[in-house]
Design an enzyme around this catalytic site. Structure first.
Site, mmCIF file in Angstrom:
data_model
loop_
_atom_site.group_PDB
_atom_site.id
_atom_site.type_symbol
_atom_site.label_atom_id
_atom_site.label_comp_id
_atom_site.label_asym_id
_atom_site.label_seq_id
_atom_site.Cartn_x
_atom_site.Cartn_y
_atom_site.Cartn_z
ATOM 1 N N GLU A 262 98.282 -46.112 88.374
ATOM 2 C CA GLU A 262 97.288 -44.555 88.440
ATOM 3 C C GLU A 262 98.285 -43.301 89.218
ATOM 4 O O GLU A 262 98.465 -43.131 90.582
ATOM 5 C CB GLU A 262 96.007 -44.815 89.218
ATOM 6 C CG GLU A 262 94.831 -45.675 88.120
ATOM 7 C CD GLU A 262 94.387 -45.654 88.564
ATOM 8 O OE1 GLU A 262 93.756 -44.795 89.803
ATOM 9 O OE2 GLU A 262 93.267 -46.754 88.794
ATOM 10 N N LEU B 120 93.360 -45.035 84.296
ATOM 11 C CA LEU B 120 92.444 -45.565 85.186
ATOM 12 C C LEU B 120 91.806 -46.667 85.232
ATOM 13 O O LEU B 120 90.575 -46.987 85.023
ATOM 14 C CB LEU B 120 91.689 -44.103 85.561
ATOM 15 C CG LEU B 120 92.311 -42.564 86.699
ATOM 16 C CD1 LEU B 120 92.929 -42.992 86.094
ATOM 17 C CD2 LEU B 120 90.992 -42.530 87.744
ATOM 18 N N GLU C 120 92.519 -50.879 86.668
ATOM 19 C CA GLU C 120 93.302 -51.638 87.881
ATOM 20 C C GLU C 120 93.529 -53.120 86.586
ATOM 21 O O GLU C 120 94.546 -53.810 86.983
ATOM 22 C CB GLU C 120 92.596 -52.045 88.453
ATOM 23 C CG GLU C 120 92.481 -50.797 89.379
ATOM 24 C CD GLU C 120 91.368 -49.393 89.439
ATOM 25 O OE1 GLU C 120 91.282 -48.775 89.923
ATOM 26 O OE2 GLU C 120 90.575 -49.737 88.982
ATOM 27 N N GLN D 85 95.479 -48.910 93.728
ATOM 28 C CA GLN D 85 95.655 -47.160 94.566
ATOM 29 C C GLN D 85 94.907 -47.195 95.644
ATOM 30 O O GLN D 85 95.663 -47.019 96.717
ATOM 31 C CB GLN D 85 94.890 -45.658 93.485
ATOM 32 C CG GLN D 85 95.040 -44.545 93.752
ATOM 33 C CD GLN D 85 94.503 -43.504 92.952
ATOM 34 O OE1 GLN D 85 93.994 -42.694 92.751
ATOM 35 N NE2 GLN D 85 95.953 -42.755 92.573
ATOM 36 N N TYR E 228 89.877 -50.249 95.077
ATOM 37 C CA TYR E 228 89.554 -50.705 93.494
ATOM 38 C C TYR E 228 90.503 -51.407 93.067
ATOM 39 O O TYR E 228 90.336 -52.313 91.749
ATOM 40 C CB TYR E 228 90.662 -49.506 93.022
ATOM 41 C CG TYR E 228 90.203 -47.694 93.962
ATOM 42 C CD1 TYR E 228 88.748 -48.247 94.399
ATOM 43 C CD2 TYR E 228 90.961 -46.930 93.631
ATOM 44 C CE1 TYR E 228 89.059 -46.702 94.296
ATOM 45 C CE2 TYR E 228 90.765 -46.062 93.792
ATOM 46 C CZ TYR E 228 89.481 -45.608 94.369
ATOM 47 O OH TYR E 228 88.879 -44.031 94.823
ATOM 48 N N HIS F 208 88.295 -45.547 100.036
ATOM 49 C CA HIS F 208 89.623 -45.327 100.640
ATOM 50 C C HIS F 208 89.382 -46.076 101.638
ATOM 51 O O HIS F 208 91.112 -45.478 102.104
ATOM 52 C CB HIS F 208 89.436 -44.438 100.475
ATOM 53 C CG HIS F 208 89.141 -43.662 99.644
ATOM 54 N ND1 HIS F 208 87.755 -42.562 99.118
ATOM 55 C CD2 HIS F 208 89.270 -43.124 98.294
ATOM 56 C CE1 HIS F 208 87.593 -42.030 97.839
ATOM 57 N NE2 HIS F 208 88.888 -42.840 97.595
#
Length: 728
Positions: A417, A446, A448, A470, A474, A519
């Site tokens: 991505e 997008l 995985e 990313q 994820y 994140h």
């Protein structure tokens, strides 16, 4: 005698040609072709009977049968023997028919050896009953529901790319990929995502030559599939050609199956072949079908037996019922003879033999491959006389090394991505697409599972995929592509098929300004639990370059599957001790770092060893510097490799000081530190050990993260306490 066997025998004498079979005078297939179909189907049927007999006698271990699905033999006969096939577990008819296309094949022995767990079975070698054989282009799959579809789609997409790049590919340029699964599997999110990936890729004008074969028997173990659902779900999807065939009526099914295969061969676009089947004998030997189906419904299905359908065609071609029964019985006699011949064959005899295909390691050859790659790298950057090369950040080093690998080996592809035009969320793949072209550096959906599936399929074509996920958070919805598909393929194929791949993943905590759980994720336990999977975690730029080369070279040399875990918070870090000191920048000077070797930041006559990785390394170094002011000297050991752990190095470092502080930024439960302490204890280290780790919590947004992530204050407090414990 099995009731299905009795029904077949009793029905043969009363069998008449079906209306569709009577039209075979216009068929392009001779009587010998129809006999070949029947033999493949009857071989599969008798092997199902024998599987249950072997289990009852204690000689067999697998009873998920193909009875009722033998019409998939026609799919094999519509394909070429060089078309790669990824098959589900009811593919006995397909396997027997494919074997008949390859002289010298022994399908009866192959399948029996698998059922009996014999070590000489040609694909898994007694590790599992799978349909697979390198000479038949059948790639073995396990039974995780629909997990093989992303790889199959990835293979179909990568075929053209590999030939376009001039890679030595095992499969012909006009090959068609076939992937089979059941109607219940068609509802799985993995199947839905894989089929969507195929359609989205084809929609963009790329070639996706794949036949999705949905073998619809109406049940998922005990749960019925509503009548008409598969056609409703897949019969009118834009970009997906839909072809239906009734497996119990081979005279009509054959033209439809051939039409589906010809379409894919010519158009290089995906097709959904809806093959209606019936399931005989329940899901498996342990499934009491009578507990959820009425006896009259089970009995009624017998009339839909595909073997009776093929027998009807043979009668229309001039054979007699006696001829059919004689051939049917001759096949059973051949199987019985083979069973007797295998009576004394051996099974796997040790853990070492079982595990041999999991993760071959040839460090000397890997080092040589790195040297070869380095010799083909771009010209070193020019520097002024008397000046050293420019130090880099972690992100810059990874970017430069990817550039180097892409330049050195045309098989390397980088994708994920946002990795293409944008160059990644953090700029790690910046300029690579412009420098190497979109055939080798490109953006993906997008998804995985699709990203990893593409990597797994690309590896089968001879490419060396370096996909990017990313964020670590994820990865979790796609982990089975690594565990159930990537890691198991060499295990279930004795290393004949494998997944050379380096999965780059941005992860771990401490990212500022763009945080939160999705994140900042420190959950790596699931990766360390996968047999054979290498997990690399560089903390500094020079290690990142060397370790990435090692992972790529191991993929090329040993077909190693690795995860390259990149600490997000360290991507652009330049300073270590003071603002502006640029002490965390580094110059790439090592060709490679051997898998399982740590890095020591030695402090001379240290009184304790801090063992860490990732963000914990600069944190520990800062703590060590503060400790010096109080008379405590500590060395810092960067593990670098989270799987396999550098046991030899961490034991040596521990023994050199006699005290160990494990600095673990992952969670207290299931964190990397648990493995480190276990290695120390099992290695005989008897000195004091302490561990500091992050809390068993998800990572919240903003400053709240400081409450649950390991802090330097906690590290320093633990180090001081440890240093005060007695003399060495």
């Amino acid at each position: 005698m099995h009731p299905l066997d009795s029904y077949f025998r009793d029905s043969l004498s009363d069998l008449s040609e079906s209306p569709s079979a009577m039209a075979l005078g216009d068929s392009d297939k001779s009587a010998s072709w129809w006999w070949g179909l029947f033999e493949a189907q009857a071989t599969s049927r008798h092997l199902d009977f024998v599987a249950r007999e072997l289990q009852q006698s204690g000689r067999g271990f697998y009873t998920i049968g193909s009875a009722g699905h033998e019409s998939n033999a026609m799919v094999a006969m519509a394909l070429r023997a060089t078309d790669p096939a990824l098959l589900h577990y009811r593919s006995g008819g397909f396997y027997a028919a494919r074997a008949n296309q390859v002289p010298g094949s022994t399908p009866i022995r192959d399948i029996l050896q698998g059922l009996m767990g014999l070590a000489d079975e040609p694909i898994a070698g007694g590790r599992h009953k799978v349909f697979g054989h390198p000479d038949l282009a059948v790639i073995p799959q396990t039974s995780t529901i629909a997990s093989h579809l992303p790889r199959a789609v990835g293979l179909s997409i990568a075929l053209h790319r590999a030939h376009r790049l001039g890679v030595d590919c095992e499969w012909p340029s006009d090959a068609v990929v076939v992937c089979s699964f059941g109607d219940a599997s068609a509802n799985h999110s993995t199947a839905a995502g894989a089929i969507n990936t195929a359609l989205a890729t084809s929609f963009r004008g790329l070639l996706v030559p794949i036949v999705f074969v949905c073998e619809d028997n109406g049940f998922g173990i005990s749960v019925p599939t509503p009548a008409g659902w598969i056609e409703a779900a897949y019969g009118s999807r834009p970009g997906l050609a839909y072809v239906a065939a009734d497996g119990s009526d081979p005279a009509n099914a054959w033209p439809a199956i051939r039409k589906a295969v010809d379409f894919v061969r010519e158009q290089r676009r995906p097709v959904f072949l809806h093959l209606r089947t019936v399931r005989f004998g329940g899901h498996a030997g342990s499934d009491a079908e009578i507990s959820y189906r009425k006896p009259r419904d089970i009995q009624a299905d017998y009339a839909r037996d595909p073997l009776l359908g093929t027998a009807s065609c043979l009668l229309a071609m001039g054979a007699s019922a006696a001829d059919v029964l004689a051939r049917y019985d001759a096949i059973r006699a051949e199987i019985d003879d083979e069973v007797n011949g295998l009576r004394n064959d051996r099974r796997l005899g040790s853990a070492a033999e079982v595990m041999a295909p999991i993760a071959p390691r040839t460090p000397g050859r890997v080092a040589e491959t790195v040297r070869t790659l380095r010799n083909m790298r771009p010209e070193p950057e020019q520097t002024e006389p008397g000046h050293s090369p420019k130090p880099r950040t972690l992100a810059e080093s990874i970017n430069a090394t990817l550039d180097e690998l892409l330049t050195a080996d045309r098989r390397v592809i980088v994708f994920g991505e946002d990795v293409g035009a944008k160059g990644g969320v953090y700029g790690v793949t910046a300029r690579l697409a412009r420098q190497h072209g979109t055939a080798r550096v490109f953006d993906t959906l997008l998804d995985e599972q699709a990203i990893l599936g593409l990597g797994l399929g690309a590896g089968l074509t001879g490419l060396i995929p370096i996909p990017e996920v990313q964020y670590l958070a994820y990865l979790h919805n796609a982990e089975d592509q690594l565990r159930g598909e990537g890691a198991t393929l060499p295990f279930f194929s004795r290393g004949r098929y494998s997944n050379p791949m380096v999965v780059r993943v941005a992860g771990l905590g401490y990212q500022k300004g763009f945080g939160g759980h999705f994140h900042n994720d420190n959950a790596v336990a699931v990766l360390r639990d996968v047999p054979g999977l290498v997990v690399a975690c560089p903390a500094r730029a020079d290690d990142a370059a060397a370790m990435l080369r090692t992972c790529a070279a191991a993929a090329i040399t040993d077909a190693t599957l690795s995860v390259f875990l990149e600490p997000i918070a360290l991507y652009h870090q330049r300073d270590l001790y003071e603002p502006g000191d640029q002490a965390w920048l580094a110059v790439d000077h090592d060709d490679h770092v051997a898998i399982g070797r740590a890095r020591s930041y030695d402090a001379g006559s240290a009184v304790l060893t801090m063992i860490s990785f990732g963000n914990g390394v600069p944190m520990s170094l800062r703590v060590a510097r503060r400790l010096v002011a109080t008379g405590i000297t500590a060395q810092v050991l960067d593990l670098r490799w989270l799987a396999p752990l550098p046991v030899e190095d961490l034991l040596a470092a521990a023994r050199s000081t006699g005290r160990v502080l494990v600095v673990d930024e992952t969670r207290h439960s299931g964190g990397v530190g648990e493995g480190v302490i276990t290695a120390l204890v099992e290695g005989g280290f008897a000195g004091p050990i302490q561990r500091v780790a992050s809390q068993d919590s998800f990572v919240p947004l903003g400053a709240a993260a400081e409450h649950v992530l390991l802090s330097e204050e906690e590290i320093e407090k633990a180090a001081r306490t440890l240093a005060e414990i007695g003399e060495r």
